[in-house]
Scaffold this active site. Structure first.
Site, PDB file in Angstrom:
ATOM      1  N   ASN A 231       0.802  -1.138  -0.007  1.00  0.00           N
ATOM      2  CA  ASN A 231       0.053  -0.096  -0.099  1.00  0.00           C
ATOM      3  C   ASN A 231       0.837   1.094  -0.014  1.00  0.00           C
ATOM      4  OD1 ASN A 231       0.577   0.613   2.813  1.00  0.00           O
ATOM      5  ND2 ASN A 231      -0.514  -1.340   3.238  1.00  0.00           N
TER       6      ASN A 231
ATOM      7  N   ASP B 262      -4.252  -5.715   4.798  1.00  0.00           N
ATOM      8  CA  ASP B 262      -5.407  -6.872   5.215  1.00  0.00           C
ATOM      9  C   ASP B 262      -5.192  -8.112   4.816  1.00  0.00           C
ATOM     10  OD1 ASP B 262      -6.432  -4.941   7.036  1.00  0.00           O
ATOM     11  OD2 ASP B 262      -7.572  -3.918   5.610  1.00  0.00           O
TER      12      ASP B 262
ATOM     13  N   LYS C 186       9.343 -17.392 -10.487  1.00  0.00           N
ATOM     14  CA  LYS C 186       8.438 -16.083 -10.723  1.00  0.00           C
ATOM     15  C   LYS C 186       7.409 -16.581 -11.776  1.00  0.00           C
ATOM     16  CE  LYS C 186       9.539 -12.263 -13.748  1.00  0.00           C
ATOM     17  NZ  LYS C 186      10.432 -11.449 -14.699  1.00  0.00           N
TER      18      LYS C 186
ATOM     19  N   PRO D 111      -3.890 -12.055   9.634  1.00  0.00           N
ATOM     20  CA  PRO D 111      -4.555 -11.911  10.960  1.00  0.00           C
ATOM     21  C   PRO D 111      -4.367 -10.340  11.374  1.00  0.00           C
ATOM     22  CG  PRO D 111      -2.262 -12.926  11.025  1.00  0.00           C
ATOM     23  CD  PRO D 111      -2.677 -12.888   9.568  1.00  0.00           C
TER      24      PRO D 111
ATOM     25  N   PHE E  21      -4.688   3.194  14.589  1.00  0.00           N
ATOM     26  CA  PHE E  21      -4.731   4.118  13.530  1.00  0.00           C
ATOM     27  C   PHE E  21      -5.907   3.719  12.852  1.00  0.00           C
ATOM     28  CE2 PHE E  21      -1.181   7.046  14.310  1.00  0.00           C
ATOM     29  CZ  PHE E  21      -0.573   6.209  15.290  1.00  0.00           C
TER      30      PHE E  21
ATOM     31  N   LYS F 261     -10.978  -3.635  18.499  1.00  0.00           N
ATOM     32  CA  LYS F 261      -9.524  -3.942  18.757  1.00  0.00           C
ATOM     33  C   LYS F 261      -9.283  -3.562  20.105  1.00  0.00           C
ATOM     34  CE  LYS F 261      -8.598  -3.033  13.798  1.00  0.00           C
ATOM     35  NZ  LYS F 261      -7.780  -3.378  13.070  1.00  0.00           N
TER      36      LYS F 261
HETATM   37  O1  C5P Z   1      -8.945  -2.530  10.356  1.00  0.00           O
HETATM   38  P1  C5P Z   1      -7.971  -1.326   9.821  1.00  0.00           P
HETATM   39  O2  C5P Z   1      -6.748  -2.000   9.036  1.00  0.00           O
HETATM   40  O3  C5P Z   1      -8.263  -0.137   9.073  1.00  0.00           O
HETATM   41  O4  C5P Z   1      -7.208  -0.978  11.369  1.00  0.00           O
HETATM   42  C1  C5P Z   1      -6.295  -0.207  11.332  1.00  0.00           C
HETATM   43  C2  C5P Z   1      -5.492  -0.375  12.559  1.00  0.00           C
HETATM   44  O5  C5P Z   1      -5.381  -1.890  12.782  1.00  0.00           O
HETATM   45  C3  C5P Z   1      -4.107   0.135  12.412  1.00  0.00           C
HETATM   46  O6  C5P Z   1      -3.610   0.659  13.831  1.00  0.00           O
HETATM   47  C4  C5P Z   1      -3.181  -0.982  12.069  1.00  0.00           C
HETATM   48  O7  C5P Z   1      -1.718  -0.929  12.225  1.00  0.00           O
HETATM   49  C5  C5P Z   1      -3.806  -2.142  12.711  1.00  0.00           C
HETATM   50  N1  C5P Z   1      -3.904  -3.446  11.969  1.00  0.00           N
HETATM   51  C6  C5P Z   1      -3.481  -4.510  12.534  1.00  0.00           C
HETATM   52  N2  C5P Z   1      -3.392  -5.781  11.831  1.00  0.00           N
HETATM   53  C7  C5P Z   1      -3.949  -6.052  10.633  1.00  0.00           C
HETATM   54  C8  C5P Z   1      -4.545  -4.724   9.889  1.00  0.00           C
HETATM   55  C9  C5P Z   1      -4.613  -3.530  10.644  1.00  0.00           C
HETATM   56  O8  C5P Z   1      -3.094  -4.683  13.588  1.00  0.00           O
HETATM   57  N3  C5P Z   1      -3.900  -7.058   9.989  1.00  0.00           N
END
Ligand code: C5P
Length: 406
Positions: free
Chosen positions: A208, A277, A287, A303, A321, A339
């Site tokens: 990203n 995600d 490759k 996860p 965040f 969370k």
């Molecule tokens: O659900 P989202 O990805 O928008 O959530 C963002 C927050 O969750 C951020 O603090 C990010 O670092 C954390 N996060 C995480 N594990 C993931 C995805 C996001 O801890 N797989």
């Protein structure tokens, strides 16, 4: 920002690294400080005072005595400034300061100084290793002066070893530490930053737009404020922040493993990383070749690190965040609940001057209890200061509760 309106005394002593002090002066000024240079007689054999006068716009102080000297400068200077940095500091200067000798302007200023001091030794490797020098440095540290480790590398004498003056940027960062409140001293802070790379094959990956700038700013500012900081970073092009332990990872799963291992010993976790995600179900060993007109990949969910960490939580403060394009506050609050966060930093990533890659950010800090705090557009370093102000307050509240329950 740490330097805005601050006055720094830069002491320059007689080593070959004195030429690098000109760059230190320039960078301190670039960061917003006013710099007053004091040179020893030997330093002037290496660089002329005119160089520093031109860079700082201030007269350079070089001697105790003389017709145009202010008779009280040797006392006043070390008390009027906000911080003192000696770069480079020779073994001679270190020995004199440790022994309480004031036989020239700089050493006399140091004797009368009441402001925080940073000593940046630079010398030949054998001199550095000399037990007398090490003993003197230990005495200075025992008296509360900060000492910066010299860097390793080729030295002017032709040898290779410890003794080089650290790079000017690192010295400036260490001075920023002198100027900051030490309200995170004794706290262990874990910060994550950057994107993750999720491999399709040995040369391609899913990622990203995160640059890591906000997380690195948090790690930098937390170190300045006295914290013991560990940064778990995905791939970025940023230099490691001074004083911070860095653990570099690539994938979300690697980041999760490191965070879960480190979390139990921490006081706070600031999860600024933009964790992917999803990841490809399988990373191909070879490759992938171009074959068909269209191609489909199957992804599987990574996860959620914050969700995995939630059950491990004892007394830690956890900050998440939320980078959103729509329904910012609603989404942020949902994530905070899911969370189990103490604070969430919500930012609208639609704006070109806020969020990914740029140096500025406009965020709202939403605590679990209490009103949201919308902030104006700020530099990522200023945002880091505001977030850490909240963490300091949350840690204080937590300490109060722990004492009450003890
Ligand atoms: O659900 P989202 O990805 O928008 O959530 C963002 C927050 O969750 C951020 O603090 C990010 O670092 C954390 N996060 C995480 N594990 C993931 C995805 C996001 O801890 N797989």
């Amino acid at each position: 920002m740490a330097f805005t309106g601050k006055r720094i005394l830069l002491g320059v002593t007689g080593g070959i690294a004195a030429y690098k002090a000109a760059e230190v002066a320039r960078r301190l000024i670039g960061a917003g400080a006013r710099v007053k240079v004091v040179m020893t007689r030997a330093a002037q054999e290496f660089v002329g005072p005119l160089t520093f006068a031109a860079l700082t716009g201030e007269k350079v102080a070089t001697a105790m005595f003389g017709p145009d000297r202010d008779p009280l400068e040797h006392v006043a200077l070390g008390q009027e400034v906000d911080a003192i940095v000696v770069a480079p500091a020779t073994a001679n200067l270190i020995g004199k300061v440790a022994g309480g000798i004031g036989d020239d302007l700089l050493t006399t200023i140091m004797l009368a100084a009441t402001r925080p001091v940073l000593i940046c030794p630079a010398m030949n490797a054998e001199m550095w290793a000399n037990p007398v020098v090490q003993g003197n440095l230990a005495r200075l540290q025992g008296r509360g002066l900060r000492v910066m480790e010299p860097a390793a590398g080729p030295l002017a004498c032709g040898a290779v070893g410890l003794g080089r003056l650290p790079e000017p940027d690192l010295i400036v960062e260490a001075v920023a530490g002198l100027l900051s409140p030490q309200d995170l001293a004794g706290r262990k802070i874990l910060v994550t930053a950057g994107p993750t790379h999720e491999d399709f094959d040995p040369v391609r990956f899913l990622t990203n737009r995160s640059s890591g700038k906000q997380g690195y700013a948090l790690a930098r500012v937390a170190w300045r404020r006295g914290a013991d900081v560990t940064l778990v970073s995905g791939p970025t092009s940023l230099p490691a922040p001074y004083g911070v332990k860095c653990v570099m990872v690539r994938s979300a799963r690697d980041m999760g493993t490191e965070v879960k291992a480190l979390f139990p010993e921490m006081d706070a976790l600031l999860m600024a990383a933009a964790v992917s995600d999803y990841r490809p179900i399988q990373a191909e060993v070879r490759k992938i070749k171009r074959a068909h007109e269209e191609m489909a990949f199957h992804l599987t969910q990574n996860p959620d690190i914050l969700k995995q960490v939630a059950p491990l939580k004892s007394q830690q403060i956890v900050v998440g965040f939320a980078a959103e394009t729509h329904d910012l506050e609603t989404e942020a609050r949902r994530k905070m609940r899911e969370k189990q966060l103490d604070l969430i930093v919500a930012n609208d990533v639609n704006r070109p001057d806020s969020g990914f890659q740029v140096d500025t950010n406009e965020v709202t800090l939403i605590p679990r209890a209490g009103d949201p705090l919308p902030l104006p557009l700020l530099s990522k370093e200023e945002v880091a200061v505001k977030i850490l102000d909240q963490v300091v307050a949350l840690l204080k509240t937590r300490d109060g509760v722990l004492v009450k329950n003890a």
